[in-house]
Design an enzyme around this catalytic site. Structure first.
Site, mmCIF file in Angstrom:
data_model
loop_
_atom_site.group_PDB
_atom_site.id
_atom_site.type_symbol
_atom_site.label_atom_id
_atom_site.label_comp_id
_atom_site.label_asym_id
_atom_site.label_seq_id
_atom_site.Cartn_x
_atom_site.Cartn_y
_atom_site.Cartn_z
ATOM 1 N N SER A 7 27.798 -41.633 116.765
ATOM 2 C CA SER A 7 26.842 -41.668 115.658
ATOM 3 C C SER A 7 26.895 -43.011 114.944
ATOM 4 C CB SER A 7 27.144 -40.558 114.657
ATOM 5 O OG SER A 7 26.438 -40.813 113.459
ATOM 6 N N HIS A 32 23.867 -41.230 118.964
ATOM 7 C CA HIS A 32 23.385 -40.263 117.967
ATOM 8 C C HIS A 32 22.870 -41.036 116.762
ATOM 9 C CE1 HIS A 32 23.366 -36.229 116.126
ATOM 10 N NE2 HIS A 32 23.767 -36.828 115.009
ATOM 11 N N ASP A 34 21.238 -40.782 113.067
ATOM 12 C CA ASP A 34 21.084 -39.870 111.924
ATOM 13 C C ASP A 34 20.051 -40.401 110.942
ATOM 14 O OD1 ASP A 34 23.097 -37.767 112.316
ATOM 15 O OD2 ASP A 34 24.552 -39.402 112.196
ATOM 16 N N MET A 36 18.112 -39.715 107.499
ATOM 17 C CA MET A 36 18.245 -38.907 106.271
ATOM 18 C C MET A 36 17.226 -39.369 105.245
ATOM 19 S SD MET A 36 22.339 -39.111 105.874
ATOM 20 C CE MET A 36 23.450 -38.470 107.111
ATOM 21 N N HIS A 65 18.702 -37.333 115.241
ATOM 22 C CA HIS A 65 18.980 -36.164 114.392
ATOM 23 C C HIS A 65 18.228 -36.325 113.078
ATOM 24 C CE1 HIS A 65 22.350 -33.809 112.055
ATOM 25 N NE2 HIS A 65 21.184 -33.194 112.018
ATOM 26 N N MET A 67 17.415 -35.361 109.600
ATOM 27 C CA MET A 67 17.799 -34.582 108.407
ATOM 28 C C MET A 67 16.753 -34.875 107.345
ATOM 29 S SD MET A 67 21.862 -35.222 108.678
ATOM 30 C CE MET A 67 21.631 -36.584 109.803
ATOM 31 N N MET A 136 25.959 -27.832 113.359
ATOM 32 C CA MET A 136 26.649 -28.720 112.415
ATOM 33 C C MET A 136 28.031 -28.153 112.116
ATOM 34 S SD MET A 136 24.686 -31.258 111.841
ATOM 35 C CE MET A 136 25.759 -32.059 110.646
ATOM 36 N N ASP A 174 28.511 -31.558 115.627
ATOM 37 C CA ASP A 174 28.366 -32.785 114.840
ATOM 38 C C ASP A 174 29.079 -32.638 113.506
ATOM 39 O OD1 ASP A 174 27.484 -35.099 113.586
ATOM 40 O OD2 ASP A 174 25.375 -34.502 113.504
HETATM 41 C C1 DX5 Z 1 26.342 -35.935 109.141
HETATM 42 C C2 DX5 Z 1 25.743 -36.557 110.367
HETATM 43 C C3 DX5 Z 1 26.744 -36.886 111.395
HETATM 44 C C4 DX5 Z 1 27.762 -37.912 111.001
HETATM 45 C C5 DX5 Z 1 29.055 -37.583 111.716
HETATM 46 O O1 DX5 Z 1 25.340 -35.471 108.321
HETATM 47 O O2 DX5 Z 1 24.803 -35.680 110.962
HETATM 48 O O3 DX5 Z 1 26.148 -37.220 112.637
HETATM 49 O O4 DX5 Z 1 27.384 -39.228 111.311
HETATM 50 O O5 DX5 Z 1 30.048 -38.394 111.250
HETATM 51 P P1 DX5 Z 1 31.598 -38.050 111.446
HETATM 52 O O6 DX5 Z 1 31.858 -38.021 112.910
HETATM 53 O O7 DX5 Z 1 32.256 -39.158 110.739
HETATM 54 O O8 DX5 Z 1 31.836 -36.699 110.806
HETATM 55 ZN ZN ZN Z 2 24.121 -36.138 113.040
#
Ligand code: DX5
Ligand code: ZN
Length: 216
Positions: A7, A32, A34, A36, A65, A67, A136, A174
């Protein structure tokens, strides 16, 4: 086969290109990504321009991903930006079936994501349609949190459903995954592992290799 999906949320964005190259060199095949929006989760990460730039620089499989609230509004734009797979949250979406169809019609893989508080029953009607389910193992929004081990019960439940119904979706986890606890997730039935802070620190290539050794 088990897959590691590093990620980039935990990467140093001033060195993003080099760090992506490092995970690839060490043997990762997924990335990955993310996204947000400051609404569905409290913080904002990055969006299409970043994905577009790294798409030009990398041939890794982009596991995006989302969010974000009402992800169905944005599917075309993320597909065009370079996503190979689009993950959306069941908690954020009013029309999961339509969204999965739209993702597939754009030639991309579709995944549905559940938060720690959401039961498997919430996504059961869509399991026949998706390529992957993302469970998650932390509350979404931040990297570097500790894994909520009880979420792995849902991974077991999904693996049982997949076996019983002969469905072939992947199961991704994740949040809070490290080389030390990854075997727990694999034993529960996950086969795609996201890791952010345990990959993008110190020796990135060494970290990826340590994960891959534990995942054989
Ligand atoms: C959290 C994200 C994850 C995050 C994971 O909301 O969806 O993908 O980057 O990070 P680690 O591996 O540090 O928990
Ligand atoms: Zn994620």
């Amino acid at each position: 086969m088990n897959i590691l999906s590093p990620s980039i949320l935990a990467a140093d964005f001033a060195k993003l290109g080099e760090q992506i190259e490092a995970v690839k060199k060490a043997g990762a095949r997924y990335l990955h990504i993310d996204v947000m929006d400051g609404q569905f989760v409290p913080t904002i990460s990055f969006g299409m321009p970043v994905i577009r730039s790294i798409r030009k620089a990398s041939e890794l499989f982009f596991d995006v991903h989302l969010m974000i609230d009402r992800p169905e509004r944005m599917i075309e734009r993320f597909a065009e930006s370079g996503a190979d797979l689009i993950n959306f949250h069941i908690e954020a979406n009013g029309d999961p079936e339509g969204t999965i169809r739209r993702i597939h019609s754009l030639g991309k893989k579709a995944a549905i994501t559940i938060n720690p508080g959401t039961p498997v029953s919430a996504i059961e009607p869509y399991l026949e349609m998706v390529d992957m389910v993302l469970v998650m193992t932390v509350e979404p929004g931040y990297g570097g949190q500790k894994m909520i081990v009880s979420c792995l019960d849902k991974v077991k439940e999904l693996r049982r459903i997949a076996d019983e119904c002969r469905l072939s979706f992947d199961i991704e986890v994740d949040g809070g995954i490290t080389p030390e606890n990854v075997s727990m997730a694999l034993e529960a039935g996950a086969n795609v592992i996201v890791a952010g802070s345990a990959v993008f620190r110190d020796d990135i290539e060494g970290n990826v290799k340590r994960f891959l050794e534990q995942m054989r």
